[in-house]
Design an enzyme around this catalytic site. Sequence first.
Site, PDB file in Angstrom:
ATOM      1  N   ASP A  63       0.810  -1.152  -0.007  1.00 20.19           N
ATOM      2  CA  ASP A  63       0.025   0.093   0.034  1.00 20.19           C
ATOM      3  C   ASP A  63       1.155   1.233   0.030  1.00 20.19           C
ATOM      4  O   ASP A  63       1.811   1.371   0.654  1.00 20.19           O
ATOM      5  CB  ASP A  63      -0.788   0.000   1.224  1.00 20.19           C
ATOM      6  CG  ASP A  63      -1.837  -1.057   1.447  1.00 20.19           C
ATOM      7  OD1 ASP A  63      -2.115  -1.655   0.218  1.00 20.19           O
ATOM      8  OD2 ASP A  63      -2.173  -1.488   2.382  1.00 20.19           O
ATOM      9  N   ASP A  69       0.477   7.524   8.155  1.00 21.61           N
ATOM     10  CA  ASP A  69       0.830   5.983   8.506  1.00 21.61           C
ATOM     11  C   ASP A  69       2.228   5.912   9.049  1.00 21.61           C
ATOM     12  O   ASP A  69       2.361   5.225  10.074  1.00 21.61           O
ATOM     13  CB  ASP A  69       1.055   5.182   7.187  1.00 21.61           C
ATOM     14  CG  ASP A  69      -0.439   4.861   6.538  1.00 21.61           C
ATOM     15  OD1 ASP A  69      -1.270   4.607   7.429  1.00 21.61           O
ATOM     16  OD2 ASP A  69      -0.650   4.746   5.393  1.00 21.61           O
ATOM     17  N   GLU A  92       1.577  -2.965  10.493  1.00 20.16           N
ATOM     18  CA  GLU A  92       1.296  -3.108   9.002  1.00 20.16           C
ATOM     19  C   GLU A  92       2.458  -2.485   8.438  1.00 20.16           C
ATOM     20  O   GLU A  92       2.834  -2.775   7.144  1.00 20.16           O
ATOM     21  CB  GLU A  92       0.265  -2.242   8.839  1.00 20.16           C
ATOM     22  CG  GLU A  92      -0.139  -2.431   7.477  1.00 20.16           C
ATOM     23  CD  GLU A  92      -1.430  -1.809   6.895  1.00 20.16           C
ATOM     24  OE1 GLU A  92      -2.496  -1.369   7.924  1.00 20.16           O
ATOM     25  OE2 GLU A  92      -1.824  -1.702   5.635  1.00 20.16           O
ATOM     26  N   GLU A  93       3.239  -1.375   9.132  1.00 21.09           N
ATOM     27  CA  GLU A  93       4.039  -0.557   8.468  1.00 21.09           C
ATOM     28  C   GLU A  93       5.602  -0.977   8.311  1.00 21.09           C
ATOM     29  O   GLU A  93       6.433  -0.326   8.110  1.00 21.09           O
ATOM     30  CB  GLU A  93       3.929   0.874   9.168  1.00 21.09           C
ATOM     31  CG  GLU A  93       2.545   1.582   9.079  1.00 21.09           C
ATOM     32  CD  GLU A  93       2.010   1.367   7.727  1.00 21.09           C
ATOM     33  OE1 GLU A  93       2.736   1.579   6.796  1.00 21.09           O
ATOM     34  OE2 GLU A  93       0.705   1.376   7.726  1.00 21.09           O
ATOM     35  N   ASP A 113      -1.920  -2.153  13.806  1.00 21.67           N
ATOM     36  CA  ASP A 113      -2.029  -1.593  12.650  1.00 21.67           C
ATOM     37  C   ASP A 113      -2.068  -0.191  13.328  1.00 21.67           C
ATOM     38  O   ASP A 113      -3.245   0.267  13.639  1.00 21.67           O
ATOM     39  CB  ASP A 113      -3.222  -1.860  11.789  1.00 21.67           C
ATOM     40  CG  ASP A 113      -3.495  -0.991  10.762  1.00 21.67           C
ATOM     41  OD1 ASP A 113      -2.618  -0.048  10.338  1.00 21.67           O
ATOM     42  OD2 ASP A 113      -4.374  -1.111   9.845  1.00 21.67           O
ATOM     43  N   LEU A 115      -2.438   2.915  12.119  1.00 18.08           N
ATOM     44  CA  LEU A 115      -3.228   4.005  11.521  1.00 18.08           C
ATOM     45  C   LEU A 115      -4.166   3.124  10.387  1.00 18.08           C
ATOM     46  O   LEU A 115      -3.925   3.227   9.392  1.00 18.08           O
ATOM     47  CB  LEU A 115      -2.706   5.073  11.059  1.00 18.08           C
ATOM     48  CG  LEU A 115      -3.571   6.423  11.253  1.00 18.08           C
ATOM     49  CD1 LEU A 115      -4.083   6.627  12.670  1.00 18.08           C
ATOM     50  CD2 LEU A 115      -3.053   7.496  10.798  1.00 18.08           C
ATOM     51  N   ASP A 116      -5.291   2.514  10.890  1.00 16.53           N
ATOM     52  CA  ASP A 116      -6.164   1.818  10.119  1.00 16.53           C
ATOM     53  C   ASP A 116      -7.177   2.825   9.363  1.00 16.53           C
ATOM     54  O   ASP A 116      -7.695   3.541  10.084  1.00 16.53           O
ATOM     55  CB  ASP A 116      -6.914   1.088  10.900  1.00 16.53           C
ATOM     56  CG  ASP A 116      -7.985   0.281   9.894  1.00 16.53           C
ATOM     57  OD1 ASP A 116      -8.035  -0.468   8.870  1.00 16.53           O
ATOM     58  OD2 ASP A 116      -9.369   0.697  10.252  1.00 16.53           O
ATOM     59  N   GLU A 276      -4.912  -6.805  12.005  1.00 17.75           N
ATOM     60  CA  GLU A 276      -6.288  -6.042  11.794  1.00 17.75           C
ATOM     61  C   GLU A 276      -7.151  -6.974  12.228  1.00 17.75           C
ATOM     62  O   GLU A 276      -8.277  -6.724  13.194  1.00 17.75           O
ATOM     63  CB  GLU A 276      -6.321  -5.735  10.199  1.00 17.75           C
ATOM     64  CG  GLU A 276      -5.515  -4.653   9.872  1.00 17.75           C
ATOM     65  CD  GLU A 276      -5.790  -4.204   8.436  1.00 17.75           C
ATOM     66  OE1 GLU A 276      -6.009  -3.017   8.182  1.00 17.75           O
ATOM     67  OE2 GLU A 276      -5.819  -5.076   7.393  1.00 17.75           O
TER      68      GLU A 276
HETATM   69  P1  AFP Z   1      -6.352   2.010   4.196  1.00 17.93           P
HETATM   70  O1  AFP Z   1      -5.551   2.139   5.399  1.00 17.93           O
HETATM   71  O2  AFP Z   1      -5.499   1.664   3.048  1.00 17.93           O
HETATM   72  O3  AFP Z   1      -7.131   3.118   3.872  1.00 17.93           O
HETATM   73  O4  AFP Z   1      -7.255   0.652   4.129  1.00 17.93           O
HETATM   74  C1  AFP Z   1      -8.183   0.764   5.064  1.00 17.93           C
HETATM   75  C2  AFP Z   1      -8.584  -0.806   5.310  1.00 17.93           C
HETATM   76  O5  AFP Z   1      -7.897  -1.483   5.379  1.00 17.93           O
HETATM   77  C3  AFP Z   1     -10.133  -0.860   6.066  1.00 17.93           C
HETATM   78  O6  AFP Z   1      -9.878  -0.362   7.073  1.00 17.93           O
HETATM   79  C4  AFP Z   1     -11.373  -0.432   5.259  1.00 17.93           C
HETATM   80  O7  AFP Z   1     -12.515  -1.088   5.541  1.00 17.93           O
HETATM   81  C5  AFP Z   1     -10.742  -1.182   3.930  1.00 17.93           C
HETATM   82  O8  AFP Z   1      -9.226  -1.191   3.861  1.00 17.93           O
HETATM   83  C6  AFP Z   1     -11.255  -0.175   2.588  1.00 17.93           C
HETATM   84  O9  AFP Z   1     -10.841  -0.964   1.492  1.00 17.93           O
HETATM   85  P2  AFP Z   1     -11.302  -0.451   0.465  1.00 17.93           P
HETATM   86  O10 AFP Z   1     -10.901   0.739  -0.196  1.00 17.93           O
HETATM   87  O11 AFP Z   1     -11.198  -1.437  -0.853  1.00 17.93           O
HETATM   88  O12 AFP Z   1     -12.866  -0.367   0.353  1.00 17.93           O
END
Ligand code: AFP
Length: 330
Positions: A63, A69, A92-93, A113, A115-116, A276
């Site tokens: 990512d 992050d 994650e990082e 994780d 910063l999710d 996660e």
């Molecule tokens: P990011 O941390 O890259 O924004 O991803 C967030 C995540 O891991 C989770 O928190 C979300 O529900 C999901 O991914 C969103 O994924 P989509 O953009 O494919 O819907």
Amino acid sequence: MAAGTTLTRHLIEEGGWRNDGAQDLRSLLEPIALAGKVLAREVDQAALAGKLGLAGDQNATGDMQKKLDVIGNDVVMDAFSSCSVVAGIASEELEEPVVMSTSDDARYLLCTDPLDGSSNTDVNAPLGTIFGILRRHRGGELSGEEFLQPGSELVCAGYVLYGTSTLLVYTVGAGVHGFTLDRGVGEFVLSHHDIRCPEAGKIYSANVGRHKEWGAGVRKYLDHVTEKDKPTGRPHSLRYTGALVADLHRCLLDGGMYLYPGDPGSPDGKLRLLYECAPLACVAEQAGGAASTGHGRLLDVVPGAVHQRTPIAIGSAENVALYERFMAEG
Ligand code: AFP
């Protein structure tokens, strides 16, 4: 528990947890709370401090990293730098887990994780920090393989949700409790004692933009919940923030199910098992909810790698059981 109970007082009063001491619990949760406070401030001030946008690198799972992050990871690592009971952190990082303490007291491993939902940083939408704590079963040099334990082995798990307020939610296997950050006094204060997830709910939470890529079982389940049937409370309503922590939190409080299935291109979906899905599955089960891969209990899955992905359905137990039935029928 009295009103106005701070996290610190709660941890003292709640005492022991499973086979571990109350002092260990405090040693583990105080750095989480500190990281949560610092990150709440960082997220709040990011637009003013030039900390929005991409950092320019990819993380361990490919990512694109946001500046927040990187900051999130640094903040969690700093918070645990003086915590002697945590031997190492898988994040994650971070490409590989890192050693945090070589003390004889280092009996735990942190999976996080930091910063999710970091795509939400630039649009002022919710974010979360996810944490899970495993026991370390041996001494000596830390190996990444020590982290490859099923979620059922987590001794503590939870999240910090940066939303309309900042909320720290944790479980050590004796209920799920939530603490709202009182920014005026800088303390997490008990606001959600013994969170119970409704057995069934009328919210579904999924990136339905991808539904054409999903298999027959997932699509039939979505057809079912979006079908009109007044006696069973259908259609369900869609709520999706793009941050798993926020979407799960809604399901825990109001009932419903969050879903991120696999598809032919990525059979294991997007979300990571160790730091996660497993910690949140632990919280969901402790609150009376459930979490599944679609074909079985998520907490039973043994990770084969630190950054392994898994499909997930998590939330109200009846919703998850129904989803598993649709998946079994295909
Ligand atoms: P990011 O941390 O890259 O924004 O991803 C967030 C995540 O891991 C989770 O928190 C979300 O529900 C999901 O991914 C969103 O994924 P989509 O953009 O494919 O819907």
